[in-house]
Motif scaffolding. Structure first.
Motif, PDB file in Angstrom:
ATOM      1  N   HIS A 142       0.834  -1.210   0.000  1.00 44.02           N
ATOM      2  CA  HIS A 142       0.000   0.000   0.000  1.00 44.02           C
ATOM      3  C   HIS A 142       0.869   1.262   0.000  1.00 44.02           C
ATOM      4  O   HIS A 142       0.622   2.197  -0.771  1.00 44.02           O
ATOM      5  N   PHE A 143       1.883   1.299   0.865  1.00 49.94           N
ATOM      6  CA  PHE A 143       2.728   2.491   0.923  1.00 49.94           C
ATOM      7  C   PHE A 143       3.527   2.670  -0.368  1.00 49.94           C
ATOM      8  O   PHE A 143       3.725   3.797  -0.824  1.00 49.94           O
ATOM      9  N   GLY A 144       3.964   1.572  -0.961  1.00 52.30           N
ATOM     10  CA  GLY A 144       4.634   1.671  -2.261  1.00 52.30           C
ATOM     11  C   GLY A 144       3.710   2.225  -3.333  1.00 52.30           C
ATOM     12  O   GLY A 144       4.104   3.061  -4.148  1.00 52.30           O
ATOM     13  N   ASN A 145       2.452   1.782  -3.334  1.00 50.90           N
ATOM     14  CA  ASN A 145       1.484   2.287  -4.318  1.00 50.90           C
ATOM     15  C   ASN A 145       1.153   3.754  -4.084  1.00 50.90           C
ATOM     16  O   ASN A 145       0.945   4.514  -5.035  1.00 50.90           O
ATOM     17  N   LEU A 146       1.095   4.161  -2.809  1.00 49.88           N
ATOM     18  CA  LEU A 146       0.861   5.580  -2.530  1.00 49.88           C
ATOM     19  C   LEU A 146       2.021   6.438  -3.037  1.00 49.88           C
ATOM     20  O   LEU A 146       1.810   7.518  -3.597  1.00 49.88           O
ATOM     21  N   LEU A 147       3.244   5.950  -2.840  1.00 52.14           N
ATOM     22  CA  LEU A 147       4.402   6.687  -3.361  1.00 52.14           C
ATOM     23  C   LEU A 147       4.349   6.783  -4.878  1.00 52.14           C
ATOM     24  O   LEU A 147       4.636   7.835  -5.454  1.00 52.14           O
ATOM     25  N   LYS A 148       3.986   5.682  -5.542  1.00 53.68           N
ATOM     26  CA  LYS A 148       3.872   5.710  -7.005  1.00 53.68           C
ATOM     27  C   LYS A 148       2.801   6.695  -7.446  1.00 53.68           C
ATOM     28  O   LYS A 148       2.959   7.370  -8.456  1.00 53.68           O
ATOM     29  N   GLY A 149       1.719   6.765  -6.699  1.00 58.02           N
ATOM     30  CA  GLY A 149       0.651   7.696  -7.058  1.00 58.02           C
ATOM     31  C   GLY A 149       1.033   9.146  -6.848  1.00 58.02           C
ATOM     32  O   GLY A 149       0.599  10.027  -7.583  1.00 58.02           O
ATOM     33  N   LEU A 150       1.842   9.415  -5.840  1.00 56.49           N
ATOM     34  CA  LEU A 150       2.225  10.800  -5.544  1.00 56.49           C
ATOM     35  C   LEU A 150       3.456  11.263  -6.315  1.00 56.49           C
ATOM     36  O   LEU A 150       3.837  12.426  -6.232  1.00 56.49           O
ATOM     37  N   ILE A 151       4.064  10.371  -7.083  1.00 56.58           N
ATOM     38  CA  ILE A 151       5.287  10.728  -7.803  1.00 56.58           C
ATOM     39  C   ILE A 151       5.013  11.768  -8.891  1.00 56.58           C
ATOM     40  O   ILE A 151       5.918  12.471  -9.322  1.00 56.58           O
ATOM     41  N   VAL A 152       3.753  11.881  -9.325  1.00 57.31           N
ATOM     42  CA  VAL A 152       3.433  12.859 -10.366  1.00 57.31           C
ATOM     43  C   VAL A 152       3.121  14.236  -9.802  1.00 57.31           C
ATOM     44  O   VAL A 152       2.937  15.183 -10.549  1.00 57.31           O
ATOM     45  N   HIS A 153       3.062  14.362  -8.476  1.00 58.61           N
ATOM     46  CA  HIS A 153       2.802  15.662  -7.857  1.00 58.61           C
ATOM     47  C   HIS A 153       3.982  16.586  -8.132  1.00 58.61           C
ATOM     48  O   HIS A 153       5.139  16.190  -7.983  1.00 58.61           O
ATOM     49  N   PRO A 154       3.717  17.829  -8.544  1.00 58.41           N
ATOM     50  CA  PRO A 154       4.828  18.718  -8.924  1.00 58.41           C
ATOM     51  C   PRO A 154       5.816  19.014  -7.797  1.00 58.41           C
ATOM     52  O   PRO A 154       7.002  19.210  -8.052  1.00 58.41           O
TER      53      PRO A 154
END
Length: 194
Positions: free
Chosen positions: A155-167
């Motif tokens: 879950h934490f890995g997926n959250l990091l992947k999801g937030l990687i596009v945040h500027p």
């Protein structure tokens, strides 16, 4: 196609900011909903005034952040269930249904390259682990802590992947992940020499 190559290259060089931009997302949305031809999709968007179109009521970037928020709620729900009510079949069934719906969303997304085969395997492992957890809690009355820890890590890995596009958060996440990779490589090298 050009869109596929752009997404694949953005993933390879860890720079998903381009493919997360609203204009790129609008082109992809038009390809998904109207025509598979990229040039025709861009012509259609130009006719609709590119950059001002919103599909549904939310812009593509807002839908992405809503998706990440939904995943964060799933993670928090599992964390709460694990620590405060580990024997609740109802809460574990909600977690299971949520992870199954996330798997369906991943499987339903077109093959643009944003979701790799590893993302699909990750979601299948999560659904399998949540199914086993739900079964064990319901039938045996015991929470398998190892599967719970594995799913929280995913879950934490997926959250990091999801937030990687945040500027603002994306570059920090990329830097930390790169540093962790470099440190782990150094430690492995050091173990072999010691």
């Amino acid at each position: 196609s050009t869109l596929l190559l752009a997404v694949v290259m953005a993933v390879k060089i860890d720079s998903k900011g381009l493919v997360a931009s609203s204009l790129f997302q609008e082109v992809v949305e038009k390809v998904w909903t109207s025509t598979p031809d990229t040039s025709e999709a861009i012509r259609m968007l130009l006719a609709d005034n590119l950059g001002t179109t919103q599909f549904g009521s939310w812009a593509p970037s807002m839908r992405h952040y809503a998706n990440v928020f939904s995943y964060a709620v799933l993670t928090c729900l599992q964390f709460y269930t694990t620590h405060h009510d580990p024997d609740s079949s109802l809460l574990w069934s909600i977690v299971l249904v949520w992870s199954v719906s996330n798997l369906f969303q991943t499987l339903a997304s077109p093959t643009t390259g944003y979701y790799s085969w590893l993302s699909t395997v990750d979601d299948v492992v999560l659904v399998g682990a949540h199914s086993v957890i739900f079964y064990r809690v319901t039938m045996v009355g015991e929470l398998p802590r190892d599967l719970d820890a594995l799913t929280m890590l995913l879950h934490f890995g997926n959250l990091l992947k999801g937030l990687i596009v945040h500027p603002k958060l994306g570059p920090l996440i990329i830097m930390v992940l790169t540093m962790m990779g470099d440190i782990s490589q150094f430690m492995i090298l050091l173990v072999f020499f010691v």
